[in-house]
Design a protein around this motif. Structure first.
Motif, PDB file in Angstrom:
ATOM      1  N   SER A   1       0.816  -1.212   0.000  1.00  0.00           N
ATOM      2  CA  SER A   1       0.000   0.000   0.000  1.00  0.00           C
ATOM      3  C   SER A   1       0.852   1.266   0.000  1.00  0.00           C
ATOM      4  O   SER A   1       0.330   2.372   0.081  1.00  0.00           O
ATOM      5  CB  SER A   1      -0.927   0.014   1.225  1.00  0.00           C
ATOM      6  N   GLN A   2       2.163   1.072  -0.081  1.00  0.00           N
ATOM      7  CA  GLN A   2       3.081   2.217  -0.009  1.00  0.00           C
ATOM      8  C   GLN A   2       3.069   3.015  -1.307  1.00  0.00           C
ATOM      9  O   GLN A   2       3.201   2.469  -2.399  1.00  0.00           O
ATOM     10  CB  GLN A   2       4.491   1.705   0.269  1.00  0.00           C
ATOM     11  N   SER A   3       2.920   4.322  -1.182  1.00  0.00           N
ATOM     12  CA  SER A   3       3.038   5.196  -2.348  1.00  0.00           C
ATOM     13  C   SER A   3       4.512   5.509  -2.573  1.00  0.00           C
ATOM     14  O   SER A   3       5.250   5.762  -1.628  1.00  0.00           O
ATOM     15  CB  SER A   3       2.250   6.482  -2.093  1.00  0.00           C
ATOM     16  N   ARG A   4       4.979   5.461  -3.834  1.00  0.00           N
ATOM     17  CA  ARG A   4       6.411   5.727  -4.081  1.00  0.00           C
ATOM     18  C   ARG A   4       6.622   6.507  -5.367  1.00  0.00           C
ATOM     19  O   ARG A   4       5.792   6.462  -6.286  1.00  0.00           O
ATOM     20  CB  ARG A   4       7.228   4.434  -4.127  1.00  0.00           C
ATOM     21  N   GLY A   5       7.777   7.172  -5.402  1.00  0.00           N
ATOM     22  CA  GLY A   5       8.146   7.933  -6.585  1.00  0.00           C
ATOM     23  C   GLY A   5       8.636   7.013  -7.681  1.00  0.00           C
ATOM     24  O   GLY A   5       9.241   5.975  -7.418  1.00  0.00           O
ATOM     25  N   THR A   6       8.398   7.387  -8.929  1.00  0.00           N
ATOM     26  CA  THR A   6       8.749   6.505 -10.042  1.00  0.00           C
ATOM     27  C   THR A   6       9.754   7.109 -11.006  1.00  0.00           C
ATOM     28  O   THR A   6      10.377   6.378 -11.769  1.00  0.00           O
ATOM     29  CB  THR A   6       7.486   6.145 -10.841  1.00  0.00           C
ATOM     30  N   THR A   7       9.871   8.430 -11.022  1.00  0.00           N
ATOM     31  CA  THR A   7      10.709   9.042 -12.066  1.00  0.00           C
ATOM     32  C   THR A   7      11.650  10.089 -11.475  1.00  0.00           C
ATOM     33  O   THR A   7      11.370  10.697 -10.441  1.00  0.00           O
ATOM     34  CB  THR A   7       9.829   9.744 -13.129  1.00  0.00           C
ATOM     35  N   ALA A   8      12.754  10.290 -12.203  1.00  0.00           N
ATOM     36  CA  ALA A   8      13.670  11.386 -11.867  1.00  0.00           C
ATOM     37  C   ALA A   8      13.201  12.650 -12.578  1.00  0.00           C
ATOM     38  O   ALA A   8      12.355  12.596 -13.477  1.00  0.00           O
ATOM     39  CB  ALA A   8      15.085  11.013 -12.301  1.00  0.00           C
ATOM     40  N   SER A   9      13.752  13.779 -12.185  1.00  0.00           N
ATOM     41  CA  SER A   9      13.353  15.038 -12.827  1.00  0.00           C
ATOM     42  C   SER A   9      13.876  15.087 -14.258  1.00  0.00           C
ATOM     43  O   SER A   9      14.890  14.465 -14.592  1.00  0.00           O
ATOM     44  CB  SER A   9      13.890  16.218 -12.025  1.00  0.00           C
ATOM     45  N   VAL A  10      13.170  15.829 -15.099  1.00  0.00           N
ATOM     46  CA  VAL A  10      13.542  15.937 -16.514  1.00  0.00           C
ATOM     47  C   VAL A  10      13.601  17.411 -16.912  1.00  0.00           C
ATOM     48  O   VAL A  10      12.994  18.265 -16.257  1.00  0.00           O
ATOM     49  CB  VAL A  10      12.502  15.218 -17.419  1.00  0.00           C
ATOM     50  N   PRO A  11      14.330  17.700 -17.988  1.00  0.00           N
ATOM     51  CA  PRO A  11      14.401  19.094 -18.430  1.00  0.00           C
ATOM     52  C   PRO A  11      13.043  19.605 -18.893  1.00  0.00           C
ATOM     53  O   PRO A  11      12.205  18.827 -19.384  1.00  0.00           O
ATOM     54  CB  PRO A  11      15.379  19.059 -19.602  1.00  0.00           C
ATOM     55  N   SER A  12      12.824  20.889 -18.721  1.00  0.00           N
ATOM     56  CA  SER A  12      11.554  21.474 -19.156  1.00  0.00           C
ATOM     57  C   SER A  12      11.820  22.739 -19.961  1.00  0.00           C
ATOM     58  O   SER A  12      12.877  23.357 -19.837  1.00  0.00           O
ATOM     59  CB  SER A  12      10.664  21.794 -17.949  1.00  0.00           C
ATOM     60  N   ALA A  13      10.832  23.109 -20.769  1.00  0.00           N
ATOM     61  CA  ALA A  13      10.916  24.339 -21.552  1.00  0.00           C
ATOM     62  C   ALA A  13       9.926  25.337 -20.980  1.00  0.00           C
ATOM     63  O   ALA A  13       8.782  24.978 -20.676  1.00  0.00           O
ATOM     64  CB  ALA A  13      10.583  24.048 -23.013  1.00  0.00           C
TER      65      ALA A  13
END
Length: 370
Positions: free
Chosen positions: A193-205
Motif C-alpha cells: 500500500s506504499q506510495s512511491r516515486g517513479t521518475t527522476a526530474s527531466v528538463p523542461s521548456a
C-alpha cells in the motif's frame, strides 16, 4: 380537464427548466466577467491561467484515453464496468514493473524491480528513470502496460463476465463491482500500500505567455504525444477496418449484428482488449506525469472518468475524449476561485450537470461507438 392539467404540468416543468438554465447562465456570465476583469486589473495573471489550462489538458487527455475503454464496454457489452479504475491501476503497475526491470537491470533483484521497488532506497528517482535518460525503459513499459492489460482483462472476462453474458446489465454491473474490490486488494497485497516515486526530474521548456511562463517538461510532451497517437489509432480502427465496422454494428443493434453473421464473441474479445489496453496505457501515462504510484489511484479516478463519459455522451468515443478534456480543464480552471483539492472534484460534477441540463444525452449524445 385532463388537457388543462397537462398544460399546467408542462408549463410548470418548462418554468423549472428555464429557471435552472437562467441560473446557470447567470453563474457562467459572472465567472467569465470576473475572469476578464481580473485579467484587466492584474488580479489574475495570464500565465497562471495558461498553466491551469495546460494542466487541465494533460489531465483531460488521461481521462479521455481511459474513458474510451469505459464507453466502448458500455456501448457494446451494455453495462457500466466499475472495475475499470482498478484495471487502470493494474496496467500502471504492470507497465512500471517492466520499466524498472529494463532501467534497473543488475542494480537490484528481479523481484524488487518487478514489484516497482516497494523498499526504500532504490526507486525510480534513484535509478534515474525518465524519458530523457532511459527512453527505452519508458516506451517499453508503456507498450507492456497496454499489451499486458489487454491480455489481463481478457482473462478476467473469461473468468467473471463471459459465464454471465446473457444475464443482463445489472448482474454484470454487480459482478464488475466485485471484480473491482478483488483487483484492488490483490494489487495492495502484491505491490503493498506504499506510495512511491517513479521518475527522476527531466528538463523542461518555459514558454513565455505575456506576463509569465508556462513550463512543459519531457514527460508532459510524452503524455500528449502518446495519447494523441492512441486516440488517432482508435479513430482509424473504428472508421477504416472491418473490426471497427463490426463494433459499430454491434453497438447499434447486437441482435441484428448476430443475424448478419458478425462474430459477436470475437468482437467482444477485441472490445475488452482495446479498452483494457487503453486503460493500462492511461494508467502508465498518469504515473509518468505525476511521478508517483499507489494502489488505489485508478479507483479514485473512476468517478471522474464516469463524469467525463456521461458529459460527452455515454457510448461515444469522441464524447469520452471531449468530455475528458472539458472535465480536466474546468477542474483546473476552477482553482482560480477555489482552493483546489476536493473542490475541483465538485467542479467536475457541476460541469457534468450543467451540460446535461442543456443537452440531456451529453455533448455527443446517441448510443454509438463512433
Amino acid at each position: 380537464m385532463s388537457t388543462v392539467d397537462d398544460v399546467v404540468t408542462r408549463g410548470r416543468s418548462l418554468s423549472t427548466e428555464q429557471i435552472l438554465l437562467i441560473a446557470v447562465g447567470i453563474g457562467v456570465v459572472l465567472l467569465v466577467g470576473d475572469l476578464v476583469l481580473g485579467v484587466l486589473d492584474g488580479s489574475y495573471s495570464i500565465s497562471r491561467i495558461g498553466r491551469y489550462v495546460m494542466e487541465g489538458i494533460l489531465y483531460g487527455l488521461i481521462m479521455g484515453l481511459a474513458g474510451i475503454g469505459l464507453s466502448m464496454t458500455y456501448s457494446i457489452l451494455n453495462f457500466a464496468n466499475f472495475a475499470h479504475g482498478d484495471t487502470i491501476t493494474a496496467g500502471a503497475f504492470i507497465g512500471w514493473g517492466g520499466t524498472y526491470l529494463i532501467a534497473g537491470w543488475g542494480a537490484a533483484s528481479i523481484g524488487h524491480l518487478a514489484l516497482v521497488g516497494p523498499q526504500r532506497g532504490l526507486g525510480g528517482p534513484q535509478l534515474g528513470i525518465s524519458v530523457t535518460s532511459t527512453p527505452i525503459a519508458i516506451f517499453g513499459g508503456l507498450l507492456l502496460a497496454g499489451v499486458g492489460t489487454a491480455l489481463f482483462v481478457v482473462l478476467i472476462d473469461r473468468l467473471a463476465y463471459k459465464p454471465m453474458r446473457g444475464a443482463g446489465g445489472i448482474p454484470l454491473l454487480i459482478t464488475s463491482i466485485g471484480v473491482a474490490f478483488a483487483l484492488r486488494y490483490i494489487i495492495m497485497f502484491v505491490y503493498s500500500s506504499q506510495s512511491r516515486g517513479t521518475t527522476a526530474s527531466v528538463p523542461s521548456a518555459d514558454l513565455l505567455l505575456v506576463d509569465g511562463y508556462v513550463s512543459l517538461d519531457a514527460h508532459d510532451g510524452t503524455l500528449i504525444g502518446a495519447a494523441v497517437v492512441l486516440m488517432l489509432g482508435v479513430h482509424l480502427m473504428l472508421q477504416r477496418t472491418k473490426l471497427g465496422k463490426a463494433m459499430r454494428a454491434m453497438s447499434d443493434n447486437k441482435d441484428l449484428a448476430l443475424v448478419t453473421g458478425i462474430p459477436t464473441e470475437r468482437v467482444i474479445r477485441w472490445t475488452w482488449m482495446i479498452g483494457g489496453g487503453l486503460a493500462g496505457s492511461a494508467g502508465y501515462l498518469m504515473v509518468l506525469w505525476t511521478g508517483t504510484i499507489d494502489w488505489q489511484f485508478g479507483w479514485l479516478l473512476l468517478l471522474l472518468i464516469f463524469a467525463a463519459v456521461i458529459l460527452g455522451g455515454i457510448g461515444s468515443i469522441y464524447g469520452a475524449i471531449v468530455g475528458g478534456l472539458v472535465i480536466g480543464v474546468s477542474m483546473h480552471m476552477s482553482m482560480i476561485w477555489l482552493p483546489g483539492g476536493d473542490f475541483t472534484t465538485i467542479t467536475a460534477f457541476l460541469m457534468m450537470i450543467l451540460v446535461l441540463l442543456i443537452k440531456p444525452s451529453g455533448l455527443f449524445g446517441g448510443k454509438t461507438t463512433a
